[in-house]
Each structure stands twice: as C-alpha cells, then as structure tokens.
Design an enzyme around this catalytic site. Sequence first.
Site, mmCIF file in Angstrom:
data_model
loop_
_atom_site.group_PDB
_atom_site.id
_atom_site.type_symbol
_atom_site.label_atom_id
_atom_site.label_comp_id
_atom_site.label_asym_id
_atom_site.label_seq_id
_atom_site.Cartn_x
_atom_site.Cartn_y
_atom_site.Cartn_z
ATOM 1 N N SER A 38 81.240 42.406 28.447
ATOM 2 C CA SER A 38 80.501 41.309 27.760
ATOM 3 C C SER A 38 79.331 40.913 28.537
ATOM 4 O O SER A 38 78.538 41.760 28.928
ATOM 5 C CB SER A 38 81.543 39.929 27.471
ATOM 6 O OG SER A 38 80.986 39.236 26.767
ATOM 7 N N ASP A 152 83.689 42.745 21.863
ATOM 8 C CA ASP A 152 83.474 42.253 23.102
ATOM 9 C C ASP A 152 84.912 42.874 24.000
ATOM 10 O O ASP A 152 86.047 42.832 23.337
ATOM 11 C CB ASP A 152 83.729 40.864 22.995
ATOM 12 C CG ASP A 152 83.260 40.281 24.376
ATOM 13 O OD1 ASP A 152 83.919 40.624 25.383
ATOM 14 O OD2 ASP A 152 82.502 39.466 24.482
#
Length: 421
Positions: A38, A152
């Site tokens: 991320s 993510d």
Amino acid sequence: MKIALVLGSGGARGYAHMGVIDELTARGHEIVSISGCSMGALVGGMYAAGALEEFREFVRPLKRSEVFRYADLSVSGPGLFKSDRLMDRLHELIGDVRIEDLPIPYTAVATDLTNRREVWFHDGPLLTAIRASIAIPTAITPVVYRGRLLADGGILNPLPVDASSHFISEATVAVSLFGRNRPGLGQQSMDTGLHTEQGPTSQDRREQTEGHPQATTSQEATAVGDVARTAAVNVASAGVAAAEAATSLTETAETADTQTQTEPSGTDGGPEQDVLTLPGGTPLSSYTGGSMSAGLAARWRERVAQPWKESSALWRTRKHDDDSTSRETRRPGSWGAAKPVPEWSSAFEALPKDLSTVDMMVSALEVMQTAIELPRLAVQPPDVLVSVPSDVCATFDFDRADEVTAVGRRLAVDAFDRAGL
C-alpha cells in the site's frame, strides 16, 4: 549498517515512512532492500527509484481540494476513486522504471482477491506493482492483472516482514502504521512485548540465504500460523464484499445527484459552498471540466474528502441533542405517538453524526489489519520496529505530509536510540 527496510500500509500515515528513511540515512545507514505494501510500497518505490525528494516536493504543498483531484473520482465501479491522475503524476516523476532495474531489491505486496492469496512483485513495471498494492477496498478501485483481481496488499499482510527475509542485511527495520498509543484508552503501542523469542530472528533468516532471489513476476506467500491464516481468509472475503458495497454506494450517490440537479446554482449571489465548490472554494469545473455534477461531488466530499475530525474516544462522549428525543417515549395520545422503545434498543447510544459509510469501511479494515499484523510480528519479528499510532491522522489526510513526516522521524529517533542503531 546495511538495513532491510519494511514499510507497512496505513493510508496517509505512510508519510511517516519518509521520516524514518530520513533518520536512517542521516545516521549513515545503508538501505539495501525494501519491502512494502500500500502506501509503504509507494514511498518505498519512490526511494528505490531515486525520486523520494521529488515525491516529497509533490505532496508537501497538497491542499485537500488537490487531494480530491488526484484521487480521480470514479462515478461507477468497485471503488470511489480510480487514482489515474495520481499514477500519471508518479509516472512524470520516475518514468517507465522496472523493478529489476532498480539499484536495490524491491518487493511490493498486493492481495489476490480471486484466489485469496498474497502476490509479491519482484519484477515488472514499478508503477504497475504500486498501483496494485495501493487499491484500498471501497476507496481505490482494484486492478485485474494476469487474470487476477488485485487489491491493497495490507488486506492480508499489512507489514510484510517476511518479504524481506531473502535479502542480505545486518538488521531489519519495520515501520508499522497501526500503533495503538491513544491516551485514555488503556491501549499499548504495538511494539510492546513483540520482541520475544517466538520465532526466527532477522539474523537467523539472513544466515539461510546468500544473494538476491531469482526475479519473478509474482510469488504467493505462505500464511504464518493458524491465527494469521484464519484472519487472512476472513479479511480477503471482506475485501470482496467491500468492493461490491462501493458499487452500491455509488448508485446511492447518483440518486442523490439526480435529486440536486434542480437546485439553484447561486449564480446571482455567488457559488453555494456546499453545492458547487470543492473544499477551499475551488470551482468544481476546474477539475472535471463540467462533466461531474455538483451534488455528486458534494456527496463524495462529505464522505471521503473530509474524513472524520475526531477520534473514536471523543465520539463516545459527544452529545447528540437532536437524537436525544429519538429514544424517549412520546406522551400517550399525542399526535404521531410511538410505541415504547424496547429494552434491547434503549441500551444503545446515538451514533456519531459524522460517522460515514466510508469511515466504517476503513475503520473495520484497519481493525482486521491490526489483528493480522500482531501474530505475524510475533512469529517473525524485525530487529527494530517503529510503531506509528493510528490516530496520527485519518486514512485520507494526504494534505498533511510535513506534519506526519515529522512524526515519523521523531518516532524513528526514539526507536533507533532504544535499539542502539
């Protein structure tokens, strides 16, 4: 000292990664590998590509209205934002860089929602790996890569220490963005009690391998312990459900937009702040070219561009006068008299007025990520853990780069001094 750096997920708190990197380099340490997911994959990628200072100069002056612009609103699809404009801006900074051409080994971690597994990017286009890794469920649209729906990396591995275990280093430094340091809540920082003899140390892992791993486009990671495996499967399922929920949220916003199209434009008396302008008074047309109606943009701003202003600790003590009568029984015989509130319902307090659907999605995701991160760290602890409290800023506070970077550096100083690094 040669450092293997691990950078975790956590939205705008990831600016703290820059402060940690600043402190490492200021002390003369050499970063010899980077693993991240991320925001950690993004900041780490910029550093590995030699463009961290350019990235810093890009984010430092950002205003909230500019954050909204770069997020690139998606009117439909499994996410609120496409982030195409952000990726285009990053491309201007680093160009078409490939991971295998970077001067130091780099790994970005994403989540394969189709097969409920991690995907590790060791080669290929750097920005492709970053874009897959930053796709926060419901917030940023996922991507399809080689037949897999990727989102993510923090869904399954918010702090990928294991992704750094194949690289030769003298110490592993990890930066978690899910510290629980909030005063008055009786919670301890995540670095408390983690450095125990519950698994192989970084030194043990370094003795198991020599050189860099063979470059592969993706590598599926192995779960570490029953607790982590169970939580990972649950979070992966939640990620799929969250993506579907984003579509429902979009449809709701479009309905609200249709209902606001007949409202006055405020041409005679100036633009209405809540209808025709973005935060800061910037005309909406300057970002959308007039293609996005004001009602829809205002709804997005309310839900996402202006995240919650108070911590959950304050929410519990807030008074909601407007809702206070909703739990009281009206007088018998009065107009619109309601039946007595049942006992099971009267025990609840009013919900915070500023708690949005997106707030709930992000908060739930962060709780699950914390639950996954803790057992993983217990099994495979780094040599040094820098723990950034989760209330430093909200997930979407990308207009606070200087402040959060400074917090990261201050925490790094404390952690490095304690470790003698």
